[in-house]
Design a protein around this motif. Structure first.
Motif, PDB file in Angstrom:
ATOM      1  N   LEU A  50       1.852   2.222  11.015  1.00 37.05           N
ATOM      2  CA  LEU A  50       1.276   2.833   9.817  1.00 37.05           C
ATOM      3  C   LEU A  50       0.725   4.228  10.132  1.00 37.05           C
ATOM      4  O   LEU A  50       0.822   5.136   9.306  1.00 37.05           O
ATOM      5  N   GLY A  51       0.159   4.402  11.323  1.00 40.20           N
ATOM      6  CA  GLY A  51      -0.360   5.708  11.716  1.00 40.20           C
ATOM      7  C   GLY A  51       0.734   6.763  11.765  1.00 40.20           C
ATOM      8  O   GLY A  51       0.531   7.904  11.340  1.00 40.20           O
ATOM      9  N   ILE A  52       1.903   6.394  12.256  1.00 36.35           N
ATOM     10  CA  ILE A  52       3.024   7.338  12.287  1.00 36.35           C
ATOM     11  C   ILE A  52       3.419   7.721  10.865  1.00 36.35           C
ATOM     12  O   ILE A  52       3.661   8.895  10.571  1.00 36.35           O
ATOM     13  N   LEU A  53       3.450   6.754   9.965  1.00 32.92           N
ATOM     14  CA  LEU A  53       3.785   7.053   8.569  1.00 32.92           C
ATOM     15  C   LEU A  53       2.717   7.923   7.909  1.00 32.92           C
ATOM     16  O   LEU A  53       3.026   8.842   7.158  1.00 32.92           O
ATOM     17  N   LEU A  54       1.447   7.633   8.188  1.00 29.45           N
ATOM     18  CA  LEU A  54       0.349   8.365   7.542  1.00 29.45           C
ATOM     19  C   LEU A  54       0.155   9.766   8.099  1.00 29.45           C
ATOM     20  O   LEU A  54      -0.005  10.726   7.343  1.00 29.45           O
ATOM     21  N   PHE A  55       0.134   9.894   9.409  1.00 31.96           N
ATOM     22  CA  PHE A  55      -0.289  11.138  10.035  1.00 31.96           C
ATOM     23  C   PHE A  55       0.855  12.012  10.520  1.00 31.96           C
ATOM     24  O   PHE A  55       0.625  13.092  11.034  1.00 31.96           O
ATOM     25  N   GLY A  56       2.084  11.565  10.348  1.00 27.68           N
ATOM     26  CA  GLY A  56       3.239  12.332  10.788  1.00 27.68           C
ATOM     27  C   GLY A  56       3.695  13.362   9.776  1.00 27.68           C
ATOM     28  O   GLY A  56       4.663  14.074  10.009  1.00 27.68           O
ATOM     29  N   LYS A  57       3.009  13.438   8.645  1.00 24.72           N
ATOM     30  CA  LYS A  57       3.369  14.376   7.589  1.00 24.72           C
ATOM     31  C   LYS A  57       2.163  15.248   7.293  1.00 24.72           C
ATOM     32  O   LYS A  57       1.088  15.042   7.830  1.00 24.72           O
ATOM     33  N   GLU A  58       2.349  16.205   6.397  1.00 24.22           N
ATOM     34  CA  GLU A  58       1.228  17.032   5.974  1.00 24.22           C
ATOM     35  C   GLU A  58       0.188  16.143   5.292  1.00 24.22           C
ATOM     36  O   GLU A  58       0.484  15.012   4.907  1.00 24.22           O
ATOM     37  N   HIS A  59      -0.996  16.673   5.083  1.00 19.21           N
ATOM     38  CA  HIS A  59      -2.027  15.921   4.375  1.00 19.21           C
ATOM     39  C   HIS A  59      -1.477  15.468   3.038  1.00 19.21           C
ATOM     40  O   HIS A  59      -0.771  16.210   2.361  1.00 19.21           O
ATOM     41  N   ARG A  60      -1.821  14.242   2.670  1.00 21.51           N
ATOM     42  CA  ARG A  60      -1.322  13.707   1.406  1.00 21.51           C
ATOM     43  C   ARG A  60      -2.218  12.610   0.893  1.00 21.51           C
ATOM     44  O   ARG A  60      -3.143  12.163   1.579  1.00 21.51           O
ATOM     45  N   HIS A  61      -1.928  12.169  -0.319  1.00 19.77           N
ATOM     46  CA  HIS A  61      -2.677  11.115  -0.996  1.00 19.77           C
ATOM     47  C   HIS A  61      -1.698   9.994  -1.300  1.00 19.77           C
ATOM     48  O   HIS A  61      -0.607  10.262  -1.799  1.00 19.77           O
ATOM     49  N   LEU A  62      -2.092   8.753  -1.009  1.00 21.51           N
ATOM     50  CA  LEU A  62      -1.183   7.656  -1.301  1.00 21.51           C
ATOM     51  C   LEU A  62      -1.945   6.361  -1.525  1.00 21.51           C
ATOM     52  O   LEU A  62      -3.053   6.179  -1.032  1.00 21.51           O
ATOM     53  N   SER A  63      -1.309   5.484  -2.273  1.00 25.26           N
ATOM     54  CA  SER A  63      -1.882   4.166  -2.527  1.00 25.26           C
ATOM     55  C   SER A  63      -1.405   3.209  -1.438  1.00 25.26           C
ATOM     56  O   SER A  63      -0.454   3.497  -0.700  1.00 25.26           O
ATOM     57  N   ALA A  71       6.544   1.680   4.561  1.00 25.08           N
ATOM     58  CA  ALA A  71       6.628   0.832   5.755  1.00 25.08           C
ATOM     59  C   ALA A  71       7.880  -0.041   5.702  1.00 25.08           C
ATOM     60  O   ALA A  71       8.577  -0.198   6.711  1.00 25.08           O
ATOM     61  N   GLN A  72       8.186  -0.596   4.535  1.00 29.09           N
ATOM     62  CA  GLN A  72       9.390  -1.413   4.409  1.00 29.09           C
ATOM     63  C   GLN A  72      10.644  -0.584   4.685  1.00 29.09           C
ATOM     64  O   GLN A  72      11.538  -1.034   5.399  1.00 29.09           O
ATOM     65  N   ARG A  73      10.699   0.635   4.120  1.00 29.56           N
ATOM     66  CA  ARG A  73      11.868   1.501   4.348  1.00 29.56           C
ATOM     67  C   ARG A  73      11.993   1.887   5.819  1.00 29.56           C
ATOM     68  O   ARG A  73      13.097   2.056   6.328  1.00 29.56           O
ATOM     69  N   ALA A  74      10.854   2.045   6.510  1.00 28.15           N
ATOM     70  CA  ALA A  74      10.857   2.430   7.922  1.00 28.15           C
ATOM     71  C   ALA A  74      10.972   1.219   8.851  1.00 28.15           C
ATOM     72  O   ALA A  74      10.894   1.378  10.066  1.00 28.15           O
ATOM     73  N   LYS A  75      11.116   0.046   8.266  1.00 28.94           N
ATOM     74  CA  LYS A  75      11.246  -1.199   9.054  1.00 28.94           C
ATOM     75  C   LYS A  75       9.997  -1.509   9.873  1.00 28.94           C
ATOM     76  O   LYS A  75      10.073  -2.049  10.963  1.00 28.94           O
TER      77      LYS A  75
END
Length: 171
Positions: A50-63, A71-75
């Motif tokens: 989850l950290g890779i999904l959250l912090f690997g991109k620019e700052h963002r907002h998500l539910s 996470a499902q798409r990234a397996k």
């Protein structure tokens, strides 16, 4: 209490020569592991994914639901309950901020610096607004034995379709 701001994968320090020293430069897995450890969190498989999904991109907002879909798409094999548990742990560790969009919807923000938000009535998008100075002495009703520790301003906005015409009020 808000923790230190961590721009995406920039936790390096400067050496005496002024060059950047980043032991995890170029490796998002190592950068997330370091970020979790520096925040006092054990880098479990779920937190790492989850950290890779959250912090690997620019700052963002998500539910939580958006992160679950990503996470499902990234397996990344995690349940929605695990997503919520990790988001709450990341928030407690200062890696995320929560934004209460309406009385029921919580959005997580990867930008932990002090700032405010616009929320679009039309599509629910959340946009960062630089922090404004708010005179906390003007805030009435704070109990004598309490201090204001954070102020988040959320401004609801809607697009202007044509000059002088706005979308109808949402209900």
């Amino acid at each position: 209490m808000l923790g230190p701001e961590f721009p995406p994968f920039s936790s390096g320090s400067r050496s005496s020569t002024g060059s950047a020293h980043r032991p995890s430069e170029g490796c998002p897995i190592a950068a997330v592991r370091e970020r979790l450890r520096r925040s006092g969190l054990r880098p479990t498989r779920q937190r790492m994914g989850l950290g890779i999904l959250l912090f690997g991109k620019e700052h963002r907002h998500l539910s939580a639901e958006t992160l679950f879909s990503e996470a499902q798409r990234a397996k990344v094999n995690v349940s929605l309950a695990t997503i919520y548990n990790c988001l709450h742990a990341f928030t407690e560790a200062g890696l995320l901020r929560t934004v209460i969009v309406d009385g029921q919807q919580v959005i997580w923000d990867t930008n932990t610096s002090h700032h405010h938000h616009f929320v679009c009535d039309q599509d629910g998008s959340v946009i960062d607004v630089p922090a404004m100075v708010i005179d906390q002495s003007a805030i009435n009703g704070v109990p004598d034995d309490m201090d204001v520790v954070d102020v988040q301003v959320i401004m609801r906005v809607r697009p202007i379709l044509q000059r002088g015409h706005r979308l109808p009020q949402s209900k």
